[in-house]
Design an enzyme around this catalytic site. Structure first.
Site, PDB file in Angstrom:
ATOM      1  N   HIS A 176       4.801  -0.734  -5.099  1.00 11.95           N
ATOM      2  CA  HIS A 176       3.667   0.052  -5.571  1.00 11.95           C
ATOM      3  C   HIS A 176       2.821  -0.694  -6.605  1.00 11.95           C
ATOM      4  CE1 HIS A 176       4.767   4.066  -3.811  1.00 11.95           C
ATOM      5  NE2 HIS A 176       5.899   3.410  -3.657  1.00 11.95           N
ATOM      6  N   ASP A 203      -3.886  -3.747 -11.715  1.00 10.96           N
ATOM      7  CA  ASP A 203      -3.316  -2.520 -11.183  1.00 10.96           C
ATOM      8  C   ASP A 203      -3.080  -2.688  -9.689  1.00 10.96           C
ATOM      9  OD1 ASP A 203      -2.328   0.066 -11.380  1.00 10.96           O
ATOM     10  OD2 ASP A 203      -4.098   0.830 -12.422  1.00 10.96           O
TER      11      ASP A 203
END
Length: 486
Positions: free
Chosen positions: A171, A382
C-alpha cells in the site's frame, strides 16, 4: 457496533486476507464486555463481498498489546485476531515497521534506524501471521497478504503450504534500489515477497523498483514485469504490476448528498465567519504528508494578501503513532507554525488557520470536503493518497479545486488536479492561487474528469482487477473467487 462471538468453526477457508490489523476496533460495551466496531476504510469495503461469497477469513492484529483474541465472528465476518506482546509492539510495530521501513520506503524523509532486535521481532511476528494463514486456508485457497508490515509472510506461507495461491499488495511506495539497498536485510525482504504469485503496487514505478531489487539484491533475471525463481519443485514465475487502489466512491457520494451533511457543511462555513475562501488539508499527522511545507506556503500567501480578505485554512491532522519520537517532534513543529500564523495575521473573531488534531467520522469529513473551496493534498511521498479521491467523490456539485503533489499515486489518475512539487514553496503558492481563482467553467471541467475517473475505478474494481489477475497467474492452488463479468 457488534459484540464478539467466539467461533468454533473448523478452519477451511477458500479465501484468506492477511493484514497487519483486523477490520474492527476493540471497544468496551456498556456492560463492560468487549465489543468490536467496524473500522473505517476502503479495504474492508472492497473485500467484504468477496469474503462473504467465499466464506473467507481475515487475519490481523487487534492493535493492543496482549493475548490473541483468537477466532471470532463480527458483523458476519470470520476474523482471527493475533496477539503482540509489549516488546513486540515496541520492536516490531513501533520499531521495524514505523522507524525502519516507513521512513526508508518514503525516500528517507526521516532517517531510518536499523536494529537487529527489531528485525528479529519482525521475523517472529511475520512467522506468526504466516502460520495462522496456513491453518485457516483450505486446500488450494487464495491468500491475499497486505502491506509492508508483512513482507516475509508470502515466503513463510509457501514453505508451509505450497498448494495455495498467494497475492501481496504493497500500500506504500517501494523505494528505488539506491535507497532500499541501505536495508541490511534487503535480500531477505525481497525473497520473502517472492513467495507470492502476484505482487501489486500503487504505481508502475514501484513495481519497476521492486524488479530492480530482484536483480540487484538477489541476482535474479527479470523479463518485463515477470521474475523467475528457481525452486526445488521447478521454476516459478512471479508477476509484479501496478494496481492503484481507490475508494468506495458511490458510498461517499451518497453521504455527501444527504441533507444533514449538506446542512452541516453550511454550518461549518458559517462558523468560520463566511470567509471568502476556505482551503482544506486532511492528513494523518505524519512527516511524509508535507504539512509544514503547506503551512509555510499558506502563511506567506496570507502575509502577501494573495488569497483575498480573511481566507481560512482548515487543517485536520489525525493523531498517528504518538509514541514514536519523530511524530511527537512533528506535532510540536506544526503547532508552533499554526500559532505563529494565527498570531501574526489573526484578528478578534478571525483565525487564518483552524487546526484540528483529532479524527472524525465519514459524515463530518464529507461535510468538510463540501465546505472546502480548495483541497490541499501535498505529501512529500505517498503511495496513493485516498484523501484526494475522497474529496473528488464528495463534490457532487462539481465545484472545488484540488492541489495535488506529483509525488502521490493519485497524481497519475487525477488529471484535473493542479499538480505541484511541495518542496517548491513558490510553485506551491502559485498553484494554490491558480486553484483559488479558477473560473466556474474550468473548475467544472476539471472536477468532472476527476469524478469520472474515481467513479469508474473504485475500490471494488481495484479488488476485482487484482484477484482476477491472481486467479490467472501461473502457480499453485485454484482461485477462490471468480470476478463477475462486467
Amino acid at each position: 457496533m457488534s459484540s464478539m462471538r467466539e467461533s468454533t468453526e473448523a478452519a477451511d477457508r477458500s479465501f484468506v486476507v492477511v493484514a497487519s490489523r483486523l477490520p474492527v476496533d476493540r471497544v468496551e460495551g456498556p456492560d463492560g464486555r468487549t465489543e468490536w466496531q467496524r473500522s473505517p476504510g476502503g479495504l474492508v469495503t472492497a473485500l467484504e463481498p468477496v469474503m462473504r461469497q467465499a466464506g473467507g477469513a481475515w487475519i490481523g492484529w487487534s492493535g493492543d498489546a496482549g493475548p490473541a483474541p483468537g477466532a471470532f465472528e463480527a458483523d458476519g465476518l470470520h476474523l482471527v485476531g493475533l496477539g503482540l506482546s509489549e516488546n513486540e509492539v515496541r520492536h516490531f510495530y513501533e520499531g521495524f515497521c514505523n522507524a525502519t521501513l516507513w521512513p526508508l520506503y518514503h525516500d528517507v524523509i526521516s532517517p531510518p534506524q536499523f536494529h537487529r532486535r527489531w528485525w528479529e521481532a519482525y521475523v517472529t511476528v511475520n512467522r506468526r501471521f504466516a502460520q495462522a494463514a496456513a491453518e485457516q486456508a483450505a486446500p488450494g485457497a487464495t491468500v491475499w497478504v497486505h502491506d509492508y508490515q508483512l513482507q516475509l509472510v508470502p515466503r513463510m506461507l509457501r514453505e508451509r503450504r505450497d498448494d495455495v495461491r498467494i497475492g501481496f499488495f504493497n500500500h506504500i511506495p517501494f523505494p528505488g534500489y539506491e535507497i532500499f539497498a541501505q536495508l541490511p536485510w534487503r535480500r531477505q525482504v525481497v525473497e520473502g515477497l517472492l513467495g507470492a504469485d502476484l505482487l501489486g503496487f500503487q504505481r508502475r514505478a514501484d513495481a519497476t523498483n521492486f524488479l530492480r531489487a530482484c536483480r540487484r539484491a538477489v541476482g535474479l533475471t527479470t523479463r518485463g514485469s515477470t521474475v523467475r525463481v528457481a525452486e526445488p519443485g521447478g521454476a516459478r514465475e512471479i508477476h509484479a504490476a501496478a494496481f492503484p487502489i481507490s475508494i468506495d466512491a458511490k458510498g461517499l457520494a451518497e453521504i455527501a448528498r444527504r441533507d444533514d451533511v449538506r446542512k452541516r457543511s453550511a454550518q461549518i462555513r458559517e462558523a468560520l465567519g463566511e470567509p471568502g475562501l476556505v482551503l482544506l488539508g486532511v492528513d494523518r499527522l505524519d512527516y511524509t504528508k508535507g504539512i509544514l511545507h503547506r503551512l509555510r506556503a499558506y502563511g506567506e500567501l496570507v502575509a502577501a494578501g494573495r488569497l483575498g480578505p480573511r481566507p481560512v485554512l482548515i487543517q485536520v491532522a489525525s493523531p498517528s503513532r504518538e509514541r514514536v519520537e519523530a511524530y511527537q517532534t512533528l506535532r510540536d513543529e506544526v503547532e508552533v507554525m499554526v500559532g505563529r500564523i494565527n498570531g501574526e495575521h489573526g484578528q478578534v473573531g478571525y483565525s487564518p488557520v483552524h487546526y484540528l488534531h483529532q479524527s472524525y467520522p465519514r459524515e463530518e469529513m464529507a461535510a468538510l470536503y463540501l465546505a472546502g473551496d480548495v483541497m490541499l493534498v501535498t505529501p512529500l511521498r505517498d503511495g496513493m493518497n485516498l484523501v484526494a479521491k475522497e474529496y473528488v467523490a464528495c463534490r457532487n456539485d462539481e465545484n472545488g479545486a484540488l492541489v495535488l503533489s506529483e509525488f502521490t499515486g493519485a497524481a497519475d489518475e487525477l488529471a484535473g488536479a493542479f499538480l505541484v512539487n511541495p518542496h517548491d514553496i513558490e510553485g506551491l503558492k502559485d498553484a494554490i492561487v491558480r486553484a483559488a481563482n479558477t473560473g466556474p467553467a474550468e473548475a467544472r471541467r476539471r472536477m468532472r474528469a476527476m469524478r469520472r475517473r474515481v467513479r469508474e475505478h473504485d475500490v471494488a474494481r481495484w479488488a476485482a482487477s487484482f484477484l482476477d489477475t491472481l486467479s490467472k497467474a501461473p502457480g499453485a492452488g485454484q482461485p477462490a473467487w471468480e470476478p463477475e463479468a462486467s
